[in-house]
Design a protein around this motif. Structure first.
Motif: not given
Length: 95
Positions: A5-14, A81-83, A85-93
């Protein structure tokens, strides 16, 4: 089975078009070897704690995830995605 699972928080100007393009590129990864199921979508709740885009990928095992992470089609999408986003989180289970 392994759920990635990955969640992306885009930069405000995206822009919305850049967000849509990113989601489309993520969706295009569904055809990679080892991907059992892939879902991607925009957040619809838009709460204070929400991220903008979510990605859920199911793999048969950890080895399949490792191959996916290094795949030459995945790497540029991850870098995009890195470019964007301000923040990316992930979890693998395991499921």
């Amino acid at each position: 089975m392994l759920l990635h699972l990955v969640c992306f928080k885009y930069k405000a100007d995206t822009t919305e078009s850049a967000r849509a393009d990113h989601r489309a590129r993520l969706a295009g990864l569904a055809s990679l070897e080892g991907v059992e199921q892939l879902q991607v979508g925009a957040d619809v709740v838009r709460s204070a704690r929400s991220y903008d885009t979510g990605l859920a990928v199911t793999f048969s095992n950890r080895a399949a995830l490792d191959v996916y992470q290094r795949h030459p089609r995945h790497v540029p999408v991850a870098q995009l995605g890195v470019a964007l986003c301000d923040h990316i989180v992930a979890v693998d289970f395991e499921r």
